[in-house]
Design an enzyme around this catalytic site. Structure first.
Site, short mmCIF file in Angstrom:
data_model
loop_
_atom_site.label_atom_id
_atom_site.label_comp_id
_atom_site.label_asym_id
_atom_site.label_seq_id
_atom_site.Cartn_x
_atom_site.Cartn_y
_atom_site.Cartn_z
N CYS A 197 -10.97 2.62 -0.26
CA CYS A 197 -9.54 2.82 -0.01
C CYS A 197 -9.24 2.10 1.29
O CYS A 197 -10.03 2.18 2.24
CB CYS A 197 -9.26 4.32 0.10
SG CYS A 197 -7.67 4.76 0.81
N HIS B 109 -7.40 2.70 3.62
CA HIS B 109 -7.24 3.54 4.81
C HIS B 109 -8.57 3.75 5.53
O HIS B 109 -8.59 4.04 6.73
CB HIS B 109 -6.69 4.91 4.44
CG HIS B 109 -5.22 4.94 4.15
ND1 HIS B 109 -4.69 4.47 2.97
CD2 HIS B 109 -4.17 5.37 4.88
CE1 HIS B 109 -3.37 4.62 3.00
NE2 HIS B 109 -3.02 5.17 4.14
N CYS C 133 -4.58 -1.57 -1.73
CA CYS C 133 -4.66 -0.12 -1.96
C CYS C 133 -5.70 0.09 -3.04
O CYS C 133 -5.57 -0.45 -4.15
CB CYS C 133 -3.29 0.39 -2.41
SG CYS C 133 -3.28 2.07 -3.05
N ASP D 216 0.87 -1.18 0.00
CA ASP D 216 0.00 0.00 0.00
C ASP D 216 0.91 1.23 0.00
O ASP D 216 2.11 1.14 0.22
CB ASP D 216 -0.88 -0.01 1.26
CG ASP D 216 -1.78 1.20 1.35
OD1 ASP D 216 -2.34 1.59 0.31
OD2 ASP D 216 -1.92 1.78 2.44
N SER D 217 0.28 2.39 -0.21
CA SER D 217 1.05 3.63 -0.14
C SER D 217 1.53 3.93 1.28
O SER D 217 2.47 4.69 1.46
CB SER D 217 0.20 4.79 -0.65
OG SER D 217 -0.97 4.91 0.13
N GLU E 180 -3.25 8.82 8.04
CA GLU E 180 -1.81 8.71 8.19
C GLU E 180 -1.29 9.57 9.34
O GLU E 180 -0.22 9.33 9.88
CB GLU E 180 -1.09 9.10 6.88
CG GLU E 180 -1.31 8.13 5.72
CD GLU E 180 -0.46 6.85 5.82
OE1 GLU E 180 0.68 6.92 6.32
OE2 GLU E 180 -0.94 5.80 5.37
#
Lengths: 267, 267
Positions: A184, A186, A73, A10-11, A151
């Site tokens: 997503c 996240h 992701c 993932d990012s 994040e």
């Protein structure tokens, strides 16, 4: 031995929501995780750049000779999956198709909402996948601030995440969707918040979870499950400093990653 | 001829607020601008990584043999300025020191607020600089979402930028600051919003503007001003796609950059 790993990337932190699901459905598998924390977020960047970053990420992971890959992701799954599949012969599973299937099954009133990054929503990938399964109404909304929020650890009811989430979900709520894809990986970290906002009658589909379940299916169908009695060692790599990631990751995975995360340079 | 340029750089769009000021105070100078849009934001990353990115950015610009450099980024100015100065003999001007001086001069009640990125606020750079000038009360607040907001074009009164800004400024307003440093060059794009929130009795110090004025001073003192009658060509480089940047940049600079921005790969 080394060919027995599952690679997940993932990012940044988001893909850990899929790792959490993998721990639960495939507790005996060893995982190698990569989060590109030096270049997160991906979802506000151009398709070309996302594809370049995605190829670099997978290239790093292929050193570990995984038996399967989970692109944990939404953004990379939406715009780079075909690209990534050309790089290896092992199964490469994204989150878009499994989540779309789950949503198409879940909706009762035929109104599905999609929350995703700018690149994901622009790609129309979830929408196309859903419409190939069932004629439904789809309402999409890009949420470029959700990844920065997560994040940075802003996920609570009292944080600014709440007012941002109210704004991003307004159109979906007005349309009366009964199913929402958290497009997503996240976003499951904002699930308590989003659950409160949407109410208990709306089904929230966790794309990372659906991707993890699909990967478990693929291992089963292709007879690729490990023969080991239990997982021996998970590996975690990030591209920015280890401390911040370790702290937040431990919270999300409910396990202490202290001393287990390594920093690498790629690209 | 080529040694007559001023180099300006930032993680993305923000540094253009300093370019706008340079156009106004040094209209005859040619500028080469670099925005690292592929890796923006910097302010939520680690100090080591910010320094590495900063060195790569400046290395790219040094090809154009500038006569002076403006680090038009609060984050890099706060944590990487000394590093960057070792890379070249020409003057390298940051935004922290000029903005701190302006704020120390402006305050009447001795209460100064600082808004900046996480890395900038953690560094304590503005605070140290101000305290070296005057004993004042300093209230700092990191605003990790402001850069993503600006880079995505959310700057208006009606956007979610407003509720985020209300939250970030709460402590400063409660403390009764009469001067606020916009410690990141992205923040002047939120100036109308912040001006409304703080009210007209609070002075907003634009760090990019102060940096630009300081650079003009340095050129004057060192007799480095151009001898050309007018600017002939400004150059703009970014690391992600040109279109998005061109669109937003044109808005901020009040001039059309169509066809003038080029994409490069660095690092």
């Amino acid at each position: 031995m080394i060919k027995d790993r599952i690679a997940v990337f993932d990012s940044g932190l988001g893909g850990l929501t899929a790792v959490r699901e993998l721990f639960s459905v495939l507790p005996r598998e060893n995982i190698v995780y990569f989060g590109d924390t030096a270049r997160v977020p991906y979802g506000t960047r151009s398709v070309d750049l996302i594809r370049r970053f995605a190829r670099q990420d997978l290239e790093f992971l292929l050193q570990y000779e995984p038996k399967a890959v989970l692109v944990a992701c939404g953004t990379m799954s939406a715009v780079a999956l075909e690209d990534l599949r050309t790089m290896t012969d092992v199964p490469v599973i994204g989150v878009v198709s499994p989540a779309a299937q789950a949503a198409a099954k879940a909706t009762r009133n035929g109104k599905i909402g999609i929350l995703g990054t700018a690149a994901t929503i622009q790609s129309g990938a979830y929408e196309a996948e859903i419409r190939s399964l069932r004629p439904v109404e789809v309402i999409s909304r890009s949420c470029p601030l959700f990844v920065p929020l997560v994040e940075n650890g802003y996920v609570g009811r009292e944080s600014i995440a709440y007012s941002v989430a109210l704004d991003y979900t307004a159109l979906l709520r007005e349309a009366g969707v009964d199913t929402v894809i958290l497009g997503c990986t996240h976003y499951p970290l904002l699930r308590p918040l989003l659950g409160e906002i949407f109410g208990e009658n709306v089904v929230l589909v966790d794309s990372g979870r659906e991707g993890a379940l699909e990967l478990a299916n693929v291992l089963y169908r292709q007879n690729l499950q490990t023969q080991k009695p239990f997982a021996t060692e998970h590996l975690y790599f990030v591209t920015d400093e280890v401390d911040h990631f370790t702290q937040l990751a431990g919270m999300f995975l409910n396990s202490n990653l202290e001393g287990k995360v390594r920093k690498v340079e790629i690209g």
